[in-house]
Design an enzyme around this catalytic site. Structure first.
Site, mmCIF file in Angstrom:
data_model
loop_
_atom_site.group_PDB
_atom_site.id
_atom_site.type_symbol
_atom_site.label_atom_id
_atom_site.label_comp_id
_atom_site.label_asym_id
_atom_site.label_seq_id
_atom_site.Cartn_x
_atom_site.Cartn_y
_atom_site.Cartn_z
ATOM 1 C CB SER A 64 11.062 -49.067 33.895
ATOM 2 O OG SER A 64 10.221 -50.202 33.952
ATOM 3 C CG HIS A 66 17.034 -49.024 37.620
ATOM 4 N ND1 HIS A 66 17.681 -47.826 37.789
ATOM 5 C CD2 HIS A 66 15.949 -49.002 38.442
ATOM 6 C CE1 HIS A 66 17.014 -47.101 38.689
ATOM 7 N NE2 HIS A 66 15.957 -47.788 39.081
ATOM 8 C CG ASP A 119 11.526 -50.935 44.957
ATOM 9 O OD1 ASP A 119 11.409 -49.699 44.943
ATOM 10 O OD2 ASP A 119 11.859 -51.606 43.966
ATOM 11 C CG HIS A 226 16.009 -43.970 41.559
ATOM 12 N ND1 HIS A 226 16.294 -44.599 42.744
ATOM 13 C CD2 HIS A 226 15.328 -44.850 40.803
ATOM 14 C CE1 HIS A 226 15.780 -45.821 42.713
ATOM 15 N NE2 HIS A 226 15.193 -46.001 41.546
ATOM 16 C CG ASP A 397 38.232 -39.792 10.057
ATOM 17 O OD1 ASP A 397 38.943 -38.870 9.625
ATOM 18 O OD2 ASP A 397 38.555 -40.978 10.016
ATOM 19 N N GLY A 398 38.473 -36.448 11.677
ATOM 20 C CA GLY A 398 39.216 -35.787 12.751
ATOM 21 C C GLY A 398 40.285 -36.608 13.431
ATOM 22 C CB SER A 438 47.708 -40.510 7.416
ATOM 23 O OG SER A 438 47.314 -40.791 8.730
ATOM 24 C CG ASP A 556 44.215 -33.932 1.756
ATOM 25 O OD1 ASP A 556 43.354 -34.531 2.420
ATOM 26 O OD2 ASP A 556 45.352 -34.382 1.539
HETATM 27 P P1 ADP Z 1 41.519 -41.790 7.409
HETATM 28 O O1 ADP Z 1 41.061 -41.464 6.005
HETATM 29 O O2 ADP Z 1 41.626 -43.250 7.637
HETATM 30 O O3 ADP Z 1 40.808 -41.029 8.462
HETATM 31 P P2 ADP Z 1 43.827 -40.092 8.036
HETATM 32 O O4 ADP Z 1 42.916 -39.046 8.564
HETATM 33 O O5 ADP Z 1 44.901 -40.613 8.918
HETATM 34 O O6 ADP Z 1 43.053 -41.323 7.413
HETATM 35 O O7 ADP Z 1 44.546 -39.538 6.736
HETATM 36 C C1 ADP Z 1 43.841 -38.787 5.815
HETATM 37 C C2 ADP Z 1 44.816 -38.334 4.745
HETATM 38 O O8 ADP Z 1 45.228 -39.459 3.990
HETATM 39 C C3 ADP Z 1 44.148 -37.408 3.776
HETATM 40 O O9 ADP Z 1 44.377 -36.084 4.182
HETATM 41 C C4 ADP Z 1 44.787 -37.726 2.429
HETATM 42 O O10 ADP Z 1 45.879 -36.866 2.165
HETATM 43 C C5 ADP Z 1 45.372 -39.100 2.634
HETATM 44 N N1 ADP Z 1 44.688 -40.106 1.819
HETATM 45 C C6 ADP Z 1 43.454 -40.599 1.997
HETATM 46 N N2 ADP Z 1 43.182 -41.553 1.060
HETATM 47 C C7 ADP Z 1 44.279 -41.660 0.290
HETATM 48 C C8 ADP Z 1 44.644 -42.463 -0.845
HETATM 49 N N3 ADP Z 1 43.819 -43.366 -1.343
HETATM 50 N N4 ADP Z 1 45.856 -42.286 -1.383
HETATM 51 C C9 ADP Z 1 46.683 -41.371 -0.880
HETATM 52 N N5 ADP Z 1 46.425 -40.599 0.191
HETATM 53 C C10 ADP Z 1 45.232 -40.729 0.768
HETATM 54 MG MG MG Z 2 40.939 -39.002 9.073
#
Ligand code: ADP
Ligand code: MG
Length: 574
Positions: A64, A66, A119, A226, A397-398, A438, A556
């Protein structure tokens, strides 16, 4: 309780792990039934092996770890039974005997056996201890273990196993006799070679220990399923090898071995099987698949059929194996034959590869004089993609900086052209390339700005300060309105509106500016104050809003980027 270990796994008591995991496997499998003698049998209508259909039966088995091999390939058109051993341990002869006798429908049983000493021995003991007629097919495809020495156990059995199981199952399903099923399956095995590379070891869900030792920065070329040693352990500290180079190395080993065995690869039609070893993303497999298709074509080898997936694993090892099977008409037909085995993947016919690029033929404006205002904005962005991504990552979410980079990263500065042309181009780039919130938000904002400058027929390169201030005020106000319409964000929601709205308000009040720079400075200060105010603010919009409290302590990034339209202030000043 499980002891603490360096790696996390889903498990309860380690000693119960296999029973529980196999129980779940059977529960999730549409055609599997657990037999207490220790095998998984093909489930038919009444839960019995369907003896009414007289045909050769095909069984397999092995350690197991694999998965989905072998149990995932139990199903109509492939395996009748699979014998799972303990983790990385061959099944015992008693299990295999029981499976062999159960599966027999009166026309004999083909055993597909991977070439490992344990085997082979246990399957052989089983074959010798039953009256059922048995033929064995030995799969020995791993070229990393090819040693020119009669005493060596020979090549290991790896990725080609599922190809051989498919061919055997299809030959049995079409009614071939025992001899014929075994011989065509053996042909498939003999015409197959595989080679693997590991980027990282896996870990055992039972003990948490690594499956083998591989230092950070090392890769193992030719690794076994393995984690057995390969041809070479290589440090990648100087240079990370490209996928291209690794694929080339694996294909070189594979084609060399086939040629040495007089299995002609020149002008051959082959099956390419790109396999993930359990800890490699599907997207990376896709990349490797494309690369391998292209490189085989360069070698004059046609990929007639292709499969890719995480199918013959080594628990969660990061790595891939490539398998090439030289096809003929009959093997192709059997490969294409229908099966409902749940893990058998869709087969690509004559795959062709080229990178899937999005074509965007709107070009950067190039006409006319330089545009210092918008050049400064783009240069401020270009210096800060990583810092913006980091802010988004801390709280969100970066992806924010990456989204801006996708839109603005390749722009050549100094920018040339009118405000209208450039703002429209920014809008296009954000909408077409950036993605994320964005992309839509900045795209909308720049579109409004472009329309305002176009409507006023104003261009910062020649307008006087008051004309410019009026167009800017109009563009910013329209921008605020359109972005709020789009996403509902108001001041205080921790978005770019917190910079844009104060900027728009300030722009309306300018009446005595003497230069474009003065206009921008006048707007810049309130925009920066607005962006700073987002620190400590709870995000109510965008993806950042899902993560609640932890977003609070950073400003932000969208608001910061907005201020750069008016002036320069490094990220750490906010
Ligand atoms: P996501 O939220 O899809 O990960 P991005 O990381 O590309 O989008 O962009 C985030 C940016 O978008 C935030 O820093 C904020 O300034 C802007 N933003 C998020 N939601 C809104 C909204 N409803 N109206 C205006 N600007 C927004
Ligand atoms: Mg984002």
């Amino acid at each position: 309780m499980a002891e603490n270990s360096a790696f996390k796994s889903f498990r309860n008591t380690p000693s119960d792990f296999m029973d529980e995991a196999l129980g779940g496997l059977v529960a999730a499998h549409p055609y599997a039934e657990w037999h207490e003698e220790g095998f998984i049998g093909l489930l038919t209508n009444d839960g019995q092996s369907d003896d009414s259909e007289e045909r050769v039966a095909v069984i397999s088995g092995g350690g197991s770890g694999h998965e989905p091999m072998h149990a995932g390939f139990v199903g109509p058109g492939m395996l009748d039974a699979a014998c799972p051993g303990l983790l990385f341990t061959s099944p015992n002869a008693v299990q295999i005997t029981a499976a062999t006798e159960w599966a027999d429908r009166g026309r004999g049983v083909v055993q597909v056996v991977k070439n490992y000493t344990g085997d082979v021995m246990n399957f052989t003991v089983a074959a010798n201890s039953t009256n059922t007629e048995v033929k064995q097919v030995i799969v020995a495809d791993d070229v990393a273990t090819e040693i020119d020495n009669d005493d060596s156990p020979g090549r290991r059995g790896t990725g080609a196993t599922i190809i051989v199981e498919k061919i055997a199952g299809a030959a049995a399903a079409r009614g071939n006799d025992l001899e014929a099923v075994a011989s065509i399956a053996q042909r498939a095995a003999d015409q197959s070679r595989s080679m693997a590379v590991a980027l990282e070891a896996g870990h055992l869900p039972t003990s948490g220990r690594k499956t083998f030792d591989l230092d950070e920065g090392e890769i193992e070329v030719g690794v076994g399923i393995h984690g057995e040693p390969g041809v070479e352990r290589r440090s990648t500290s100087d240079k990370e090898p490209s996928a291209k180079a690794l694929v080339q190395e694996l294909l070189e080993g594979i084609t060399q071995s086939l040629d040495d065995a007089d299995v002609e690869t020149a002008d051959a039609q082959v099956l390419l099987f790109v396999n993930g070893l359990g800890g490699t993303s599907e997207l990376e497999l896709d990349l490797v698949f494309g690369e391998a298709v292209a490189q085989l074509a360069d070698r004059g080898i046609t990929v007639h059929r292709g499969i890719r997936g995480t199918l013959v694993t080594s628990l969660n090892m990061a790595g891939i194996s490539l398998t090439v099977t030289v096809l003929d008409e009959e093997l192709t037909e059997l490969l294409d034959a229908e099966t409902d085995a749940p893990a058998w993947p869709a087969v690509a016919v004559s795959p062709r590869y080229s990178p899937a690029r999005m074509v965007d033929d709107v070009e950067q404006p190039e006409d006319g004089d330089e545009n210092p205002w918008l050049t400064a904005f783009v240069e401020r962005l270009q210096e800060s993609f990583d810092d913006l991504t980091e802010l988004d990552r801390v709280a969100r979410d970066g992806d924010f900086g990456q989204n801006l980079e996708a839109a603005f990263g390749d722009l050549q500065t100094p920018l040339k052209g009118s405000d209208t042309a450039l703002l429209a181009f920014f809008a296009h780039r954000m909408l077409v390339r950036a993605g994320g919130t964005s992309g839509a938000v900045f795209g909308t904002f720049f579109r409004e700005m472009a329309e305002a400058f176009e409507g006023a027929d104003v261009d910062s390169r020649k307008a006087d300060a008051s004309e410019f201030a009026t167009a800017l005020a109009d563009g910013l106000s329209r921008g605020v309105e359109a972005v709020t319409d789009l996403g509902g964000a108001k001041e205080g929601d921790n978005t770019l509106i917190d910079a844009l709205a104060p900027a728009a308000a300030a722009a309306k009040e300018i009446d005595d500016a003497t230069s474009i720079d003065e206009v921008l400075q006048h707007v810049f200060d309130p925009a920066v104050a607005g962006a700073k105010s987002t620190r400590g603010m709870q995000a109510k919009k965008g993806r950042a809003s899902y993560i609640g409290e932890s977003a609070a302590e950073v400003p932000d990034p969208g608001a910061i980027a907005t201020t750069w339209l008016f002036g320069k202030a490094p990220v750490d000043e906010f």
